[in-house]
Every structure is written in structure tokens, then in C-alpha cells.
Motif scaffolding. Structure first.
Motif, PDB file in Angstrom:
ATOM      1  N   LYS A  72       0.836  -1.206   0.000  1.00 48.20           N
ATOM      2  CA  LYS A  72       0.000   0.000   0.000  1.00 48.20           C
ATOM      3  C   LYS A  72       0.867   1.252   0.000  1.00 48.20           C
ATOM      4  O   LYS A  72       0.498   2.278  -0.563  1.00 48.20           O
ATOM      5  CB  LYS A  72      -0.938  -0.018   1.210  1.00 48.20           C
ATOM      6  N   THR A  73       2.015   1.184   0.642  1.00 50.67           N
ATOM      7  CA  THR A  73       2.937   2.318   0.648  1.00 50.67           C
ATOM      8  C   THR A  73       3.470   2.570  -0.762  1.00 50.67           C
ATOM      9  O   THR A  73       3.553   3.716  -1.213  1.00 50.67           O
ATOM     10  CB  THR A  73       4.100   2.045   1.620  1.00 50.67           C
ATOM     11  N   LEU A  74       3.786   1.503  -1.473  1.00 54.72           N
ATOM     12  CA  LEU A  74       4.328   1.639  -2.831  1.00 54.72           C
ATOM     13  C   LEU A  74       3.279   2.196  -3.785  1.00 54.72           C
ATOM     14  O   LEU A  74       3.617   2.830  -4.781  1.00 54.72           O
ATOM     15  CB  LEU A  74       4.829   0.285  -3.346  1.00 54.72           C
ATOM     16  N   TYR A  75       1.998   1.966  -3.474  1.00 56.81           N
ATOM     17  CA  TYR A  75       0.915   2.450  -4.328  1.00 56.81           C
ATOM     18  C   TYR A  75       0.309   3.744  -3.761  1.00 56.81           C
ATOM     19  O   TYR A  75      -0.731   4.196  -4.200  1.00 56.81           O
ATOM     20  CB  TYR A  75      -0.153   1.368  -4.482  1.00 56.81           C
ATOM     21  N   MET A 115      -2.627  -1.973  -9.313  1.00 53.13           N
ATOM     22  CA  MET A 115      -2.810  -2.591  -8.002  1.00 53.13           C
ATOM     23  C   MET A 115      -4.079  -3.426  -8.018  1.00 53.13           C
ATOM     24  O   MET A 115      -5.122  -2.991  -8.520  1.00 53.13           O
ATOM     25  CB  MET A 115      -2.928  -1.492  -6.934  1.00 53.13           C
ATOM     26  N   VAL A 116      -3.993  -4.629  -7.481  1.00 52.50           N
ATOM     27  CA  VAL A 116      -5.178  -5.472  -7.309  1.00 52.50           C
ATOM     28  C   VAL A 116      -5.311  -5.754  -5.818  1.00 52.50           C
ATOM     29  O   VAL A 116      -4.400  -6.285  -5.190  1.00 52.50           O
ATOM     30  CB  VAL A 116      -5.050  -6.801  -8.100  1.00 52.50           C
ATOM     31  N   TYR A 117      -6.452  -5.351  -5.256  1.00 53.58           N
ATOM     32  CA  TYR A 117      -6.666  -5.452  -3.817  1.00 53.58           C
ATOM     33  C   TYR A 117      -7.363  -6.754  -3.432  1.00 53.58           C
ATOM     34  O   TYR A 117      -8.115  -7.327  -4.224  1.00 53.58           O
ATOM     35  CB  TYR A 117      -7.552  -4.301  -3.334  1.00 53.58           C
ATOM     36  N   GLY A 123     -10.830  -1.672  -5.457  1.00 56.88           N
ATOM     37  CA  GLY A 123     -10.299  -1.531  -6.811  1.00 56.88           C
ATOM     38  C   GLY A 123     -11.355  -1.262  -7.866  1.00 56.88           C
ATOM     39  O   GLY A 123     -11.046  -0.841  -8.970  1.00 56.88           O
ATOM     40  N   LEU A 124     -12.618  -1.501  -7.508  1.00 59.48           N
ATOM     41  CA  LEU A 124     -13.694  -1.364  -8.496  1.00 59.48           C
ATOM     42  C   LEU A 124     -14.789  -0.434  -7.988  1.00 59.48           C
ATOM     43  O   LEU A 124     -14.983  -0.309  -6.779  1.00 59.48           O
ATOM     44  CB  LEU A 124     -14.339  -2.736  -8.767  1.00 59.48           C
ATOM     45  N   ARG A 125     -15.485   0.181  -8.922  1.00 58.47           N
ATOM     46  CA  ARG A 125     -16.728   0.870  -8.570  1.00 58.47           C
ATOM     47  C   ARG A 125     -17.849  -0.117  -8.833  1.00 58.47           C
ATOM     48  O   ARG A 125     -18.127  -0.464  -9.982  1.00 58.47           O
ATOM     49  CB  ARG A 125     -16.919   2.105  -9.431  1.00 58.47           C
TER      50      ARG A 125
END
Ligand SMILES: [Zn+2]
Length: 278
Positions: A72-75, A115-117, A123-125
Motif C-alpha cells: 500500500k505504501t508503494l501504491y 494494483m489489485v486489492y 479496486g472497483l466501482r
């Protein structure tokens, strides 16, 4: 040592919740990264790594080990307390992206990193169609041509095996495995050289999990994207990653070729993880 230029390099990244005290500053090996004196949590502590072009780097550790916090820090979902991250394709690898402006961070997230969470809602609406979800990412990268966006969205969703007739459906009506596949297609929409994946198959049925992991593997082989895959599950890491870092209490306690770590784990914690696979 690997002589190639890393596509991404992390240097001494620390994420600390609290001010720290003389005790925790002089004791790196804190249980769960938590200081018993001042209660500061060292989420990530002095972590350095290299991610090479086209490789999959696995990060394994228990809950609270700091592996997801690092991603998360990298993103830029989480601010770093200190340290740096550098991308070879951004400002000649000279710019610490953790100190980039919000405009620069937006560029990095839209062009150079996906990023894929674990939680697809991040990640999606859920109330936009799947096609619009992908198109949103294309628009963020400056695409304005409706026709080409529809073509590209269709191509991307087909790539992750979402049938064309379901493109107009909202991800909220999809199964967990399908939601992750839509998330993946959105994350790779602008051909980023780096993809970050945070526990993407956790909570899915084993058969669904295997399918999603296969898909990630085939995308990696086809597009040559460098990936960092975080999982608490060493079985996932074994299946996916060329090299592995083992995190515990915010620190990297062991790293190396995945095969080597599995055959000859050096750290006591890694030994426990490996024996749990048997
Ligand atoms: Zn302390």
C-alpha cells in the motif's frame, strides 16, 4: 547479485504509527512490530528490495507482518515515515516516488503501476458496469476516444475471461472470482510495467483461486509485467513467485530464490511456514 537494472527498488522503507521511543528504536525484533513501552507500531521497518523486469517477487508473512502495508505504501495508499522507492522508468530512477507530488503520484498509478486489492471494493466501482470500470482507467491515462476505449475494454475483459455479454453488468452481481478478474483487467488497462497484488485470492474457493492464479501467471508470461504478490499463504507464493521475501513484525527476515527458501529455510519463522506446507 543480479546485474540487471531493477524496474523498482525500495530503500529502507519504514512505516511507523506512533513516535517511537528509545526502547523500540534499539530493538528491531518486536513482537508484531509493536513496542511494549510506547505502543508505537512499526508497520514496516527498514525494508529494502529490488524488483527485476518480468519477475514475480513473492512476499509472505502472517497478518500484521507488514506485507500489505508495504504494498500500500508503494501504491501511495499509505504514507511512508521514511525511506524511498525508485522506478527505473520514472525520472531515470532518481526520484523517490514516495515523496512525489499528488499529480506525479496520479501519473505513476495510471501509467506505471497497477494494483489489485484483496477487497474488490477498493479496486472497483461496484455500481458502474465492468466495461466502464476499465474505461475509467483508460480515461485516467488520457484516452478520450470512445470507440477505441470500448474496443480496448472488450479486449481486456475477454482476456480475463469475462464474456462480452456481461460487460454491461455491474461487478457487484459477479462472483468473487469474477470480481478479481475485472480488477485485474482494470489494473493492467494501461500496460503498466509493474503490478502489485495484495492477497488477491484470499477468501476464494480453492478451484476459483487456482483459476485466478493461472490467469495472473499467463498475463505475466504474455506481457512480461513485473509483479509483487503478497500472500499469507506460502502455497500461493510457491506456485507464483521466482523470488520470495519473508516478513515478520514489519521486517524482512529472509529472502532468496523461492525454491531455495522452500528447501532450506534459515529463519525459524520460515521453517514453521515451510513445515506447515507438508
Ligand atoms: Zn517505543
Amino acid at each position: 547479485m543480479d546485474k540487471r537494472t531493477p524496474v523498482m527498488e525500495g530503500k529502507n522503507i519504514t512505516v511507523r504509527f506512533g513516535d517511537g521511543c528509545s526502547y523500540c528504536r534499539s530493538h528491531p525484533e518486536l513482537e508484531k512490530g509493536r513496542c511494549p513501552v510506547c505502543h508505537t507500531i512499526w508497520g514496516v521497518r527498514d525494508v529494502s528490495f529490488q524488483l527485476y523486469p518480468g519477475e514475480i517477487l513473492g512476499i509472505v508473512g502472517e497478518s500484521g507482518s507488514g506485507k500489505s502495508t508495504l504494498l500500500k505504501t508503494l501504491y501511495f495508499d499509505q504514507a511512508a515515515t521514511s525511506g524511498g522507492a525508485y522506478l527505473s522508468l520514472y525520472q531515470d530512477g532518481q526520484k523517490n516516488i514516495l515523496e512525489a507530488s499528488s499529480q506525479q503520484k496520479r501519473y505513476l498509478r495510471n501509467h506505471l503501476m497497477g494494483m489489485v486489492y484483496q477487497n474488490p471494493m477498493l479496486g472497483l466501482r461496484m455500481k458502474l458496469s465492468s466495461g466502464s470500470n476499465v474505461a475509467e482507467k483508460l480515461i485516467a491515462a488520457g484516452n478520450r476516444n470512445a470507440g477505441s476505449m470500448i474496443d480496448r475494454s472488450t479486449e481486456l475483459l475477454e482476456h480475463v475471461e469475462i464474456p462480452t455479454e456481461r460487460m454491461r453488468d455491474q461487478p457487484r452481481v459477479f462472483s468473487g472470482g469474477m470480481q478479481q478478474r475485472v480488477q485485474i483487467s482494470k489494473a493492467i488497462a494501461n500496460n503498466p510495467p509493474i503490478l502489485l497484488l495484495d492477497e488477491v485470492t484470499t477468501g476464494l474457493d480453492l478451484s476459483v483461486q487456482a483459476k485466478v492464479l493461472d490467469l495472473i501467471r499467463s498475463i505475466q508470461e504474455e506481457l512480461g509485467i513485473a509483479m509483487m504478490i503478497v500472500s499469507h499463504d506460502l502455497a500461493v507464493i510457491r506456485m507464483m513467485s521466482d523470488r520470495t521475501m519473508v516478513m515478520l513484525g514489519g521486517r524482512v527476515v529472509e529472502e532468496g530464490l523461492t525454491d531455495q527458501i522452500l528447501e532450506d529455510p534459515l529463519h525459524e519463522y520460515t521453517q514453521t511456514l515451510v513445515s506447515s506446507l507438508l
